[in-house]
Design an enzyme around this catalytic site. Structure first.
Site, PDB file in Angstrom:
ATOM      1  N   GLU A   1      68.688  -2.360  18.774  1.00 48.24           N
ATOM      2  CA  GLU A   1      67.246  -2.115  18.851  1.00 48.24           C
ATOM      3  C   GLU A   1      66.665  -2.844  20.049  1.00 48.24           C
ATOM      4  O   GLU A   1      66.649  -4.072  20.088  1.00 48.24           O
ATOM      5  CB  GLU A   1      66.525  -2.605  17.588  1.00 48.24           C
ATOM      6  CG  GLU A   1      66.891  -1.863  16.322  1.00 48.24           C
ATOM      7  CD  GLU A   1      66.091  -2.356  15.120  1.00 48.24           C
ATOM      8  OE1 GLU A   1      65.105  -3.098  15.311  1.00 48.24           O
ATOM      9  OE2 GLU A   1      66.466  -2.001  13.982  1.00 48.24           O
TER      10      GLU A   1
ATOM     11  N   GLU B   1      69.929  -4.507   9.451  1.00 46.42           N
ATOM     12  CA  GLU B   1      69.803  -5.947   9.656  1.00 46.42           C
ATOM     13  C   GLU B   1      70.219  -6.766   8.439  1.00 46.42           C
ATOM     14  O   GLU B   1      69.907  -7.959   8.366  1.00 46.42           O
ATOM     15  CB  GLU B   1      68.369  -6.303  10.096  1.00 46.42           C
ATOM     16  CG  GLU B   1      68.002  -5.642  11.426  1.00 46.42           C
ATOM     17  CD  GLU B   1      66.557  -5.847  11.828  1.00 46.42           C
ATOM     18  OE1 GLU B   1      65.747  -6.215  10.961  1.00 46.42           O
ATOM     19  OE2 GLU B   1      66.229  -5.626  13.007  1.00 46.42           O
TER      20      GLU B   1
END
Length: 880
Positions: free
Chosen positions: A550, A485
């Site tokens: 995710e 991320e």
């Protein structure tokens, strides 16, 4: 340590399952026995003194290497099992004790002589975090070695004892910045100032690891060569064109290179020889004294090669490559490298606005799972890796993403992925939480400061280059990722790209895990999710990111699993505290439970722990089946892939897992398995439209779809039995079955739906069984369903395999949601790991189902079969 945990850990340490090595070298001995250890604070001697063979080690403890300080303290009985209950709070945290408390000496006495003309090398594959090495009274390393992921190699030829009796002493220091485990993601974030694990300061799925995993956590080996040491052989396989599994293949091309190190002062000459698949190439070499060179060999053309394919698409054929270096006709060094011949491609899909992955020219719809680490205390074994990756294969997944707050995974992990056909995304060691993507009041430093973590950028780059060399030959390794991320800082990112180009050059590099270059974020937010419990319909109706890195949900195990780590007084139904993420029981909160919301209420709720855990499995199964089916229903339209957050936990967490820490599968695994079938019949929960998904490369002619509804009494309502056609990698709608379900009483009591697909040989290739609530959304019929009349027969069909036949007599109710387990005949404890070709199964009246159970790592076979269903009280059956 609890009795179960101690037994489990002991079995893992003693197992001797034979697995293919990731890279083997002649003359290599692992130093895995006869280690002793003591804390630095109790040793008042220098490394030179300790490494002298006459130094007294009588009061030192036997040590586990590979291992960590905490795993050794656990073995010595100095700390309780941190995975049980609240025991982790009873262990001193390094943030409070200071680094010296967890700084330890490790000593090994080993036999080794250097014969004339030989060179002897000492290799460390992983030490956390810094260390000094002493051998026979002499310091080996001139400067202290730093970096958890950076291998080190020392020529110890001149330091070996003349009589062959050597003593090695290693002092291991914890990470430079231990971090405050204040409850944030990565604690206060400063753990990321090191080039090491971030989760060890705590995360939303784990409590802090008290020693931050200090220790010699990976292999230590002694290697013998002649003058030239062969290092880091590199293999690249080229598979041009579009290939079909099992077909006659056009040639593939194999490019090889290797590093050579001349350990002597003299110039030497010889040749490098590479052999694979009956083909051989060689190249003459000359090395000046103390020189290190890289040698590229001629390309090998391999006719009709056996190709490596991801799981479900073809075989995982592997070759063994031999790489040797000769000097004056005498072998100086050799290594063998497992090789899977495949080529991975990627291209942008303009329709989905996401990247699309192909293998050997064939596009693959990615169905993946996010992986943290095998064991949070770094008890990493080939056997455990093999079991965990096999579970992922058994879920019909084809990819694992290694999350950026953990490891560059070990060669043994990749061995298992090569074996089971799992593609891998390997993150480098950054996370948006610690490295500054977001404002976070739990963090010590501001975003601008955290953005420049780690402190030593050169160490990060050096470690990354070394990791690339360590794992780049694996066919399963498909994609590199800069971080979780967040991208690395710009100077690291540039150097990382340069290293990947120079040292690999064959794989797609994603700058960070939810980058627009992977999956264009046209929705907003962070580019992943949703997380937590969702209505089944969400996965079908709600459009999320087109290659979602995710997306996940719950994952509590059954009551047997929960009893392994929850004390008896905490075996309670978790009740949510309003306005918080906590529940009424502190142990559930400590183990990171996330709420199931009101998802159990339609089943009548739960008044005790057994009912809660049993009902949770119904929810688990539906959640992950719906997730995988919903994404598959929009294959190549909305999506090119999805990756579940997450499929496993490296400790006893109460969320997001397909099997528990003890390798006991729950219903999540089998819901995922069914929902991810390669060729699959499924039903949209909203409009009850039956759809065929074909993930294979072939057109499926003469598939027979058989659809039947059943009411709560077991009466059958035939829907259709029809031949259907399905093109390669496609989705096709067939018909709505809602009117037939209503005929079976769905509006009043709920109903069952069975969808089966048979291939042209009448083999059952997809079997899918749904249960539906009534018009008010309640499973009123299930709550009143009659007792099952299931008949069970179990037969041993091999040393570690059992065939189970389940029969449901005609006229009986559906034998609903039956769980099978192999148990020890004396103790009734489950035998783990266990692999089943199906579980949590339902059997309709007048039918039978055969299930194969496999326990390949079992040490005994004195077993019984345990069966429990939704409407079938648990019973034990003898195995014939």
């Amino acid at each position: 340590m609890t009795r179960f945990t101690l037994k489990f850990y002991g079995v893992l340490m003693l197992l001797a399952v034979v697995l293919a090595p990731s890279l083997a070298s002649a003359g290599v001995v692992e130093l895995s026995k006869n280690w002793k250890s003591a804390p630095m604070t109790k040793v008042k001697a220098s490394g030179e003194e300790i490494s002298a063979t006459g130094f007294n080690l009588k009061k030192w403890q036997p040590a586990i290497v590979p291992g960590t300080v905490l795993t050794n303290m656990l073995e010595w009985g100095e700390v309780p099992d941190p995975f049980y209950g609240m025991n982790n709070n009873k262990i001193k945290d390094i943030y409070e004790t200071g680094r010296d408390y967890y700084t330890y000496w490790f000593v090994n006495d080993f036999q080794q002589k250097a014969k004339k003309g030989e060179q002897v090398w000492l290799n460390f594959r992983g030490v956390n975090y810094s260390f000094d090495v002493f051998l026979n009274g002499k310091k080996v390393n001139t400067e202290r070695h730093h970096g958890m992921y950076l291998r080190s190699k020392y020529n110890i030829t001149d330091l070996l004892a003349a009589d062959g009796n050597n003593r090695l002493a290693v002092i291991v220091y914890p990470v430079d910045v231990v971090g405050n485990p204040n409850g944030g993601q990565g604690g206060d974030g400063t753990i990321a100032r090191n080039v090491a694990l971030q989760y060890v300061a705590g995360w939303d799925w784990i409590q802090p690891i008290r020693d931050r995993n200090t220790g010699i956590w990976d292999k230590v080996t002694v290697e013998t060569t002649k003058a030239v040491d062969l290092q880091n052989p590199h293999v690249v396989t080229r598979v041009p064109g579009v290939r079909k599994p099992g077909a006659e293949q056009a040639p593939a091309f194999i490019e090889t290179s290797t590093e050579l190190v001349n350990a002597t002062e003299a110039t030497v000459a010889g040749k490098v020889v590479v052999e694979i698949g009956g083909q051989k190439v060689e190249k003459e070499v000359s090395l000046a004294g103390k020189a290190k060179v890289e040698v590229e060999l001629p390309t090998i053309e391999l006719a009709n090669p056996k190709l490596w394919w991801p799981s479900g698409y073809g075989a995982q054929d592997m070759y063994t490559m031999s790489v040797k270096v000769y000097l004056d006709g005498q072998l100086s060094d050799e290594e063998t490298v497992p090789v899977g011949i495949r080529e991975i491609q990627h291209k942008w899909n303009d329709h989905t606005r996401s990247m699309q992955i192909s293998v050997n020219g064939q596009k693959i719809f990615i169905k993946g799972g996010n992986w943290i680490i095998s064991d949070a205390m770094l008890r990493l074994t080939p056997e455990r890796y093999d079991a965990e990756i096999r579970y992922h294969r058994d879920m019909n997944l084809n990819l694992i993403r290694i999350w950026g707050g953990a490891l560059p995974e070990r060669p043994e992990f990749y061995d298992a992925c090569n074996k089971y056909g799992m593609l891998v995304i390997q993150d480098f060691w950054m996370s948006g939480d610690c490295n500054g993507r977001w404002v976070d009041p739990m963090k010590k430093d501001d975003q601008w400061t955290r953005r420049q973590y780690p402190d030593d950028h050169n160490l990060f780059v050096e470690s990354a280059a070394d990791v690339i060399k360590l794992i780049r030959n694996n066919p399963s390794l498909a994609i590199w990722c800069g971080g979780n991320e967040i991208t690395p800082p710009q100077d690291i990112l540039a150097a990382l790209k340069d290293s990947l180009d120079a040292l690999d050059g064959t794989r797609w590099f994603i700058e960070y895990s939810n980058s627009d270059s992977m999956s264009y974020n046209f929705i907003g937010g962070n580019g992943d999710g949703p997380y937590g419990i969702q209505p089944d319909s969400i996965f079908w109706q709600y459009r999320t990111w087109p290659f979602n890195s995710e997306v996940g949900s719950v994952g509590v195990g059954d009551v047997v699993s929960l009893k392994r780590f929850l004390p008896e007084e905490n075996l309670v139904v978790p009740t949510d505290k309003k306005g918080t993420e906590a529940v009424s029981d502190e142990v559930w909160t400590y183990h990171k439970y996330i709420s199931y919301g009101n998802s159990m209420e339609p089943y009548g709720g739960a008044s005790n722990m057994e009912e809660f855990a049993k009902t949770a499995q119904l929810v688990n199964y539906n959640q992950y089946r719906a997730l995988m089916e919903g994404f598959s229903s929009h294959m190549w339209d909305w999506y090119t892939g999805t990756i579940i957050w997450k499929t496993q936990n490296p400790w006893t967490a109460l969320r997001g897992q397909m099997y528990d820490y003890y390798l006991d599968p729950n219903a999540c695994l089998f819901g995922t398995r069914v929902g991810s079938q390669l060729i699959h019949a499924m039903c949209n929960p909203v409009d009850k439209m039956v759809t065929i998904v074909n993930n294979s490369f072939d057109t499926q002619n003469d598939l027979m779809l058989v659809a039947k509804a059943y009411d709560m009494a077991g009466k059958e309502y035939p829907i259709t039995q029809v031949f259907v056609y399905s093109g390669p990698t496609s989705v096709k709608k067939i018909m709505s079955v809602e009117p037939f379900l209503n005929k079976a009483g769905m509006e009043k009591d709920g109903a069952f739906l069975q969808l089966q697909l048979l291939d042209h040989n009448q083999n059952l290739i997809s079997d899918n069984f749904y249960w539906y609530p009534n018009a008010e959304g309640n499973y009123s019929g299930l709550q009143e369903i009659g007792a099952s009349k299931l008949q069970v027969e179990a037969t041993k069909i091999g040393d570690n395999k059992v065939k189970v036949v389940l029969k449901n007599p005609a006229g009986a109710p559906v034998a609903f949601f039956n769980h099978l387990a192999i148990v020890d005949a004396k103790t009734n404890e489950r035998v783990l790991p266990i692999f089943a070709d199906d579980n949590y199964v339902s059997v309709v009246p007048g039918a039978e189902k055969t299930i194969i159970l496999d326990c390949p790592q079992a040490t005994t076979s004195n077993w019984k079969l345990a069966v429990e269903g939704y409407n079938f009280e648990q019973k034990y059956f003898n195995i014939k």
